[in-house]
Design a protein around this motif. Sequence first.
Motif, PDB file in Angstrom:
ATOM      1  N   GLN A 178       0.842  -1.189   0.000  1.00  0.00           N
ATOM      2  CA  GLN A 178       0.000   0.000   0.000  1.00  0.00           C
ATOM      3  C   GLN A 178       0.880   1.242   0.000  1.00  0.00           C
ATOM      4  OE1 GLN A 178      -2.186  -0.096   3.786  1.00  0.00           O
ATOM      5  NE2 GLN A 178      -0.733   1.384   4.642  1.00  0.00           N
ATOM      6  N   MET A 179       0.324   2.328  -0.515  1.00  0.00           N
ATOM      7  CA  MET A 179       0.931   3.648  -0.370  1.00  0.00           C
ATOM      8  C   MET A 179      -0.210   4.638  -0.175  1.00  0.00           C
ATOM      9  SD  MET A 179       4.237   3.441  -0.402  1.00  0.00           S
ATOM     10  CE  MET A 179       4.669   5.171  -0.548  1.00  0.00           C
ATOM     11  N   SER A 180       0.090   5.716   0.538  1.00  0.00           N
ATOM     12  CA  SER A 180      -0.916   6.730   0.844  1.00  0.00           C
ATOM     13  C   SER A 180      -0.780   7.906  -0.111  1.00  0.00           C
ATOM     14  CB  SER A 180      -0.747   7.198   2.289  1.00  0.00           C
ATOM     15  OG  SER A 180      -1.748   8.118   2.642  1.00  0.00           O
TER      16      SER A 180
ATOM     17  N   GLU B 297       2.133   1.869 -10.010  1.00  0.00           N
ATOM     18  CA  GLU B 297       1.776   1.560  -8.632  1.00  0.00           C
ATOM     19  C   GLU B 297       0.425   0.847  -8.561  1.00  0.00           C
ATOM     20  OE1 GLU B 297       0.388   3.887  -4.654  1.00  0.00           O
ATOM     21  OE2 GLU B 297       2.138   4.731  -5.701  1.00  0.00           O
ATOM     22  N   TRP B 298      -0.537   1.307  -9.366  1.00  0.00           N
ATOM     23  CA  TRP B 298      -1.839   0.641  -9.422  1.00  0.00           C
ATOM     24  C   TRP B 298      -1.660  -0.828  -9.803  1.00  0.00           C
ATOM     25  CZ3 TRP B 298      -6.898   1.068  -8.265  1.00  0.00           C
ATOM     26  CH2 TRP B 298      -7.796   0.217  -8.917  1.00  0.00           C
TER      27      TRP B 298
ATOM     28  N   GLN C  89      -7.327   7.827   0.883  1.00  0.00           N
ATOM     29  CA  GLN C  89      -5.886   7.907   0.680  1.00  0.00           C
ATOM     30  C   GLN C  89      -5.269   6.564   0.295  1.00  0.00           C
ATOM     31  OE1 GLN C  89      -7.314   9.261   3.578  1.00  0.00           O
ATOM     32  NE2 GLN C  89      -7.312  11.345   2.736  1.00  0.00           N
ATOM     33  N   LEU C  90      -6.018   5.480   0.464  1.00  0.00           N
ATOM     34  CA  LEU C  90      -5.504   4.136   0.169  1.00  0.00           C
ATOM     35  C   LEU C  90      -6.328   3.478  -0.940  1.00  0.00           C
ATOM     36  CD1 LEU C  90      -4.947   2.860   3.831  1.00  0.00           C
ATOM     37  CD2 LEU C  90      -3.195   3.691   2.239  1.00  0.00           C
ATOM     38  N   LEU C  91      -6.660   4.229  -1.966  1.00  0.00           N
ATOM     39  CA  LEU C  91      -7.608   3.760  -2.993  1.00  0.00           C
ATOM     40  C   LEU C  91      -7.222   2.412  -3.605  1.00  0.00           C
ATOM     41  CD1 LEU C  91      -9.262   5.991  -5.685  1.00  0.00           C
ATOM     42  CD2 LEU C  91      -8.391   3.737  -6.266  1.00  0.00           C
ATOM     43  N   PRO C  92      -6.023   2.225  -4.166  1.00  0.00           N
ATOM     44  CA  PRO C  92      -5.714   0.927  -4.773  1.00  0.00           C
ATOM     45  C   PRO C  92      -5.764  -0.213  -3.753  1.00  0.00           C
ATOM     46  CG  PRO C  92      -4.147   2.598  -5.487  1.00  0.00           C
ATOM     47  CD  PRO C  92      -4.918   3.185  -4.354  1.00  0.00           C
ATOM     48  N   TYR C  93      -5.191   0.017  -2.573  1.00  0.00           N
ATOM     49  CA  TYR C  93      -5.179  -0.992  -1.517  1.00  0.00           C
ATOM     50  C   TYR C  93      -6.603  -1.380  -1.121  1.00  0.00           C
ATOM     51  CZ  TYR C  93      -4.506  -2.788   3.267  1.00  0.00           C
ATOM     52  OH  TYR C  93      -4.540  -3.533   4.423  1.00  0.00           O
TER      53      TYR C  93
ATOM     54  N   ALA D 156     -11.362  -5.240  -0.955  1.00  0.00           N
ATOM     55  CA  ALA D 156     -12.752  -5.589  -1.274  1.00  0.00           C
ATOM     56  C   ALA D 156     -12.801  -6.792  -2.209  1.00  0.00           C
ATOM     57  CB  ALA D 156     -13.456  -4.390  -1.903  1.00  0.00           C
ATOM     58  N   ALA D 157     -11.888  -6.818  -3.177  1.00  0.00           N
ATOM     59  CA  ALA D 157     -11.852  -7.931  -4.129  1.00  0.00           C
ATOM     60  C   ALA D 157     -11.450  -9.234  -3.449  1.00  0.00           C
ATOM     61  CB  ALA D 157     -10.887  -7.604  -5.263  1.00  0.00           C
TER      62      ALA D 157
END
Length: 277
Positions: free
Chosen positions: A123-125, A136-137, A179-183, A188-189
């Motif tokens: 994760q990254m913020s 990163e995504w 702030q942690l959208l991709p994570y 959820a997945a």
Amino acid sequence: MPEPLIDPPGAEAQLEPRADHGEESYRGSGRLQGKVAVITGADSGIGKAVAIAYAREGADVVISYLDEHTDAEDTAHWVRAAEREAVLVHGDLADPAHCRQLVRTAVQRFGRVDVLVSNAAFQMSHETLAEIKDEEWDHTLAVNLSAYFHLVKAAVPHMAAGSAIIGSSSVNSDNPSPQLLPYAATKAAIANMTASLAQLLGPKGIRANSVAPGPVWTPLIPSTMPPEAVESFGENTPLGRPAQPAELAPVYVMLASDEASYVSGARVAVTGGKPIL
């Protein structure tokens, strides 16, 4: 964004205060006696606590990690101190071939996989969408989600009825931090994929469940979040603090044990009182 307090992905020696993985507190009672467990991200944090608990419950452990050799060796030390076998496998789970090699290593050494814990995460913020680079995504999805798929696909042929798959989801799956959208999306997945796996693999007698932790004090936090977020980390929970990794381990033990023989398709929240919907 301000610079994180330590360089990602962080190491246990850099963590202040040090995390509790149950090194001095966890007491086993033979609940996983004779089982073989593959645990990703087992060098630190939740994965390390789970590895220690599993060993003290009687399981041999395959310790998967990226390149944090000192931390991984410490995990292996505690596993061996419990008189169980520890096999160290390092490499990048973003590579599907490495996922398959990890499972192959476990099978070559032990002949089977009884428990698969997919726990490693990146994760990254970020404060804005523009800050999230395409690379990163893709990397976040590869490590957090695609690796789970590749590990399960490789492991299932070597899992008998009664085996267990456990995915590490998150409170972010239902209450995502912007702030942690991709994570958050991957978590959820993971919950969704685990529910599908429970239905797909049920006829084989293989159970699949996920754990949804809230804030947990691990090297990932000060290495990926700004200092002000680290300072208040976990204070927004009803218990008013982050969890220690050792506080997650008993749930992973329960889900791996034969006592949970009818628990499949579940998601267990360990959030300090913060509900998941």
